[in-house]
Design a protein around this motif. Sequence first.
Motif, PDB file in Angstrom:
ATOM      1  N   ALA A 103      -4.197   4.561   1.638  1.00  0.00           N
ATOM      2  CA  ALA A 103      -2.898   5.049   2.123  1.00  0.00           C
ATOM      3  C   ALA A 103      -1.980   5.430   0.977  1.00  0.00           C
ATOM      4  CB  ALA A 103      -2.235   3.987   2.998  1.00  0.00           C
ATOM      5  N   HIS A 104      -2.007   4.654  -0.108  1.00  0.00           N
ATOM      6  CA  HIS A 104      -1.064   4.887  -1.204  1.00  0.00           C
ATOM      7  C   HIS A 104      -1.731   5.469  -2.454  1.00  0.00           C
ATOM      8  CE1 HIS A 104       2.142   3.065   1.036  1.00  0.00           C
ATOM      9  NE2 HIS A 104       1.518   1.894   1.122  1.00  0.00           N
ATOM     10  N   GLN A 105      -3.052   5.705  -2.403  1.00  0.00           N
ATOM     11  CA  GLN A 105      -3.770   6.265  -3.544  1.00  0.00           C
ATOM     12  C   GLN A 105      -3.516   5.438  -4.817  1.00  0.00           C
ATOM     13  OE1 GLN A 105      -5.885   9.401  -3.269  1.00  0.00           O
ATOM     14  NE2 GLN A 105      -5.763   8.288  -1.332  1.00  0.00           N
ATOM     15  N   VAL A 106      -3.924   4.179  -4.750  1.00  0.00           N
ATOM     16  CA  VAL A 106      -3.779   3.259  -5.889  1.00  0.00           C
ATOM     17  C   VAL A 106      -5.124   2.585  -6.133  1.00  0.00           C
ATOM     18  CG1 VAL A 106      -1.316   2.820  -5.526  1.00  0.00           C
ATOM     19  CG2 VAL A 106      -3.018   1.385  -4.372  1.00  0.00           C
ATOM     20  N   ALA A 119      -0.261   7.164  -9.727  1.00  0.00           N
ATOM     21  CA  ALA A 119       0.176   8.426 -10.321  1.00  0.00           C
ATOM     22  C   ALA A 119       1.688   8.561 -10.318  1.00  0.00           C
ATOM     23  CB  ALA A 119      -0.458   9.614  -9.599  1.00  0.00           C
ATOM     24  N   ASP A 120       2.344   8.006  -9.274  1.00  0.00           N
ATOM     25  CA  ASP A 120       3.807   8.101  -9.161  1.00  0.00           C
ATOM     26  C   ASP A 120       4.395   6.702  -9.105  1.00  0.00           C
ATOM     27  OD1 ASP A 120       6.115   9.666  -6.727  1.00  0.00           O
ATOM     28  OD2 ASP A 120       6.446   8.601  -8.637  1.00  0.00           O
ATOM     29  N   PRO A 121       4.940   6.204 -10.216  1.00  0.00           N
ATOM     30  CA  PRO A 121       5.459   4.827 -10.230  1.00  0.00           C
ATOM     31  C   PRO A 121       6.744   4.659  -9.423  1.00  0.00           C
ATOM     32  CG  PRO A 121       6.004   5.930 -12.291  1.00  0.00           C
ATOM     33  CD  PRO A 121       5.151   6.890 -11.517  1.00  0.00           C
ATOM     34  N   ASP A 140       5.717  -2.334  -3.291  1.00  0.00           N
ATOM     35  CA  ASP A 140       6.224  -3.464  -2.503  1.00  0.00           C
ATOM     36  C   ASP A 140       5.159  -3.981  -1.546  1.00  0.00           C
ATOM     37  OD1 ASP A 140       9.644  -2.190  -2.210  1.00  0.00           O
ATOM     38  OD2 ASP A 140       8.679  -3.468  -3.725  1.00  0.00           O
ATOM     39  N   GLU A 141       4.407  -3.072  -0.920  1.00  0.00           N
ATOM     40  CA  GLU A 141       3.379  -3.504   0.023  1.00  0.00           C
ATOM     41  C   GLU A 141       2.245  -4.242  -0.701  1.00  0.00           C
ATOM     42  OE1 GLU A 141       3.943   0.049   3.331  1.00  0.00           O
ATOM     43  OE2 GLU A 141       1.938  -0.599   2.761  1.00  0.00           O
ATOM     44  N   GLN A 174       1.279  -8.049  -0.008  1.00  0.00           N
ATOM     45  CA  GLN A 174      -0.068  -8.378   0.469  1.00  0.00           C
ATOM     46  C   GLN A 174      -0.812  -9.334  -0.472  1.00  0.00           C
ATOM     47  OE1 GLN A 174      -3.401  -6.049  -0.369  1.00  0.00           O
ATOM     48  NE2 GLN A 174      -4.424  -7.877   0.384  1.00  0.00           N
ATOM     49  N   THR A 175      -0.595  -9.159  -1.794  1.00  0.00           N
ATOM     50  CA  THR A 175      -1.338  -9.962  -2.775  1.00  0.00           C
ATOM     51  C   THR A 175      -0.596 -11.208  -3.226  1.00  0.00           C
ATOM     52  OG1 THR A 175      -0.418  -8.716  -4.649  1.00  0.00           O
ATOM     53  CG2 THR A 175      -2.464  -7.881  -3.668  1.00  0.00           C
ATOM     54  N   GLY A 176       0.729 -11.187  -3.104  1.00  0.00           N
ATOM     55  CA  GLY A 176       1.526 -12.287  -3.619  1.00  0.00           C
ATOM     56  C   GLY A 176       1.583 -12.309  -5.132  1.00  0.00           C
TER      57      GLY A 176
END
Length: 570
Positions: free
Chosen positions: A92-95, A110-112, A119-120, A124-126
């Motif tokens: 979804a976020h291309q990361v 690519a876009d910081p 944030d997501e 999700q990872t904490g």
Amino acid sequence: MAANPQQSQLNGLARALVQAGRLKEAEAESLLEQAIAKKTSLIEQLVAAKKASFLELARFSSDKFGFPLLDLAAFDDSNIQRNAIDRKLITAHQVVPLHKRGNRLAVAIADPTNLRALDEIRFQTGLTVDPVIVEENKLIPLVAKISESAEEALKGFSNDDLNLEFTDEQSQEKEEVANLEVDDAPVVRFIQKMMLDAINDGASDIHFEPYEKNYRIRFRTDGILREVAAPPLVIKDKIASRIKVISRLNIAEKRVPQDGRMRLVLSKHRSIDFRVSTLPTMYGEKIVLRILDPASATMGIDALGYEPEQKAILLDAIHRPYGMILVTGPTGSGKTVSLYTCLNILNKPGVNISTAEDPAEIPLPGINQVNVDDKAGLSFPVALKAFLRQDPDIIMVGEIRDVETAEIAIKAAQTGHMVLSTLHTNDAPATLTRLMNMGIPTFNLAASILLITAQRLVRRLCTCKKPLDTPIETLLNAGFLESDLDGSWTLYGPGECELCKGSGYKGRVGLYEVMPVTEAIQRIIMANGTELDIAIQARKEGVNDLRRSGLLKVMQGLTSLDEVLGSTNV
């Protein structure tokens, strides 16, 4: 005055580009609307509209927002921690999750300014998320690749295969590193960014330089220094202290120069070593990091730039059973890479190779490398004497600095060993007269030295090179022969493009003077002949001097005439 509702759309990367003068507001708004309508990214729209390239936008984001820049082409994707982030978030976020260290997760993006994505991931990872800037055109296929096989690749996120971190040769204690990074996390990230940027740019050195009213950082790329950053002067001591800690240097000692070493681990299979040198100046410690990429020692002799006949002469010499081969040239002319290339060719299971270096720059598996340490009593002569008791076949001496080293090396060459070494002289004939002036007997020189090669490095023309119209008189004055000017080749000069950042040059190529010590030259040595006598005989035997080698590279379109004239004498 009421705010313009359209203007409120400009945030993140679009706003930064407008503020930097790279885009007009109307252009930014139009490209944003197009991106939303086509369900693509702003970066993709910017590239499609030819406003910038993927690489330019990655560099802009890295510089603007202060995050490290990473070239995914040089990254080992087998080490990606695929289960660190939910697969839906990745697509979804291309990361891409690069590595986890403690409670920090490095994420390629690519876009910081995509704060929603960050944030997501954080939720999700904490974990604390550290963005690493990459080019979008390299990120998208990687996302697709790991998304397809994500479920099969889930092996647990406990093993940090990739440590994009600083270590030293003795694997610095993790607790100590962790504590220091908590204290100076912004400085650590900044140093790491500079090192990654230097590697991506193909730089050979990084200079951290304090002055009275400013602080600057410069990269040496293709032999030329250029300023890349000017951080606040107040952090100069933190930068120096941090680098010294990583390099195991004495932090409290600021009055004398120190030398150390550090390593940046990029992946499980690739790490870059840095040679560290500190120098006390009037306004603080200047620090220079020399980048030691092991790949440079294994690129093969064909990549160095020897002409076919020069390569044949060199290979014939190094495969002799005994004798001495000398590589000469100024600091930074590529002597070490040439020697390492020869050693790699000779490095076979049935051969015992020992080297004495100050220091050993690049680890070579299968070769016994010794760091000389004058303070501890391990000098070049001491190391050489020890080698001769170690049943050697091939000996490499980092540099012949004094008569004692020269005498032992020559004695080794005369007693059944192949000896390779370097010397600081301008050309091959001058090497012989330099050794004579040091007091080495002429009969020893004539009997032991097989070959001398002098070299320089000149910048290689980029693909944007352009043809030049130069008067014939200028070419003849430069050293071209009338027979060279037959119209079969084109003289090129530097152009300007994004790949070379407008310099017109990309990479470097070697110029070589490969002079075998023939019987005729041996007779000149025995007769105490001069440097000029040796040079004349070498030309008679068809040895190209550095200028002629450079002109051949010009005729081949590899470099410019200005580069050759600036690095060689007539």
